[in-house]
Design a protein around this motif. Structure first.
Motif: not given
Length: 136
Positions: A7, A12, A19, A43-44
């Motif tokens: 991450c 991200w 996504y 990671c988002a």
């Protein structure tokens, strides 16, 4: 630890629709497994920004980069190793190993890869060209 490294490697997207679109596209493009790799990850929602920008890889710099890549590594496909080798240009050599799994050196058991890498680390002997190691 894996998430901290992954991450923090790069920014991200935090938009869920990014996504969603990636999953739809990869489901069509790679019906067996593709949608899973495009899906959202922690990671988002990672609360930290990368501490430094990604290092650019190019043909400039020391000519002592040894790349090891299993041909059947599900985590990092062989094509990625070949693409990285191209970016390094003549400063690198790629050792392609006829094996599976993510670890080549120490974790792997291929004698050609182990001996080539140990020679490089201990004696500084860089292979003169890219090489392939057959399965043991």
């Amino acid at each position: 630890m894996f998430l901290a490294v992954t991450c923090n490697d790069a920014e991200w997207p935090d938009d869920i629709n990014t996504y969603r679109q990636g999953v739809a596209e990869d489901r069509e493009r790679y019906p067996l497994y593709g949608a899973a790799t495009a899906n959202i990850t922690p990671c988002a929602f990672w609360p930290y920004t990368p501490a430094e920008p990604p290092v650019e890889v190019d043909a400039e710099g020391p000519r002592n980069v040894l790349l090891l890549q299993n041909r059947r590594d599900a985590s990092t496909p062989h094509l990625g190793g070949k693409m990285l080798r191209e970016k390094f240009g003549d400063r690198a050599r790629l050792i392609s190993v006829d094996d599976s799994g993510h670890g080549v050196y120490v974790l792997g058991r291929n004698s050609c890869a182990l001996n080539t890498t140990t020679r490089y680390l201990v004696e500084g002997e860089m292979p003169t060209k890219d090489a392939s190691c057959r399965a043991d």
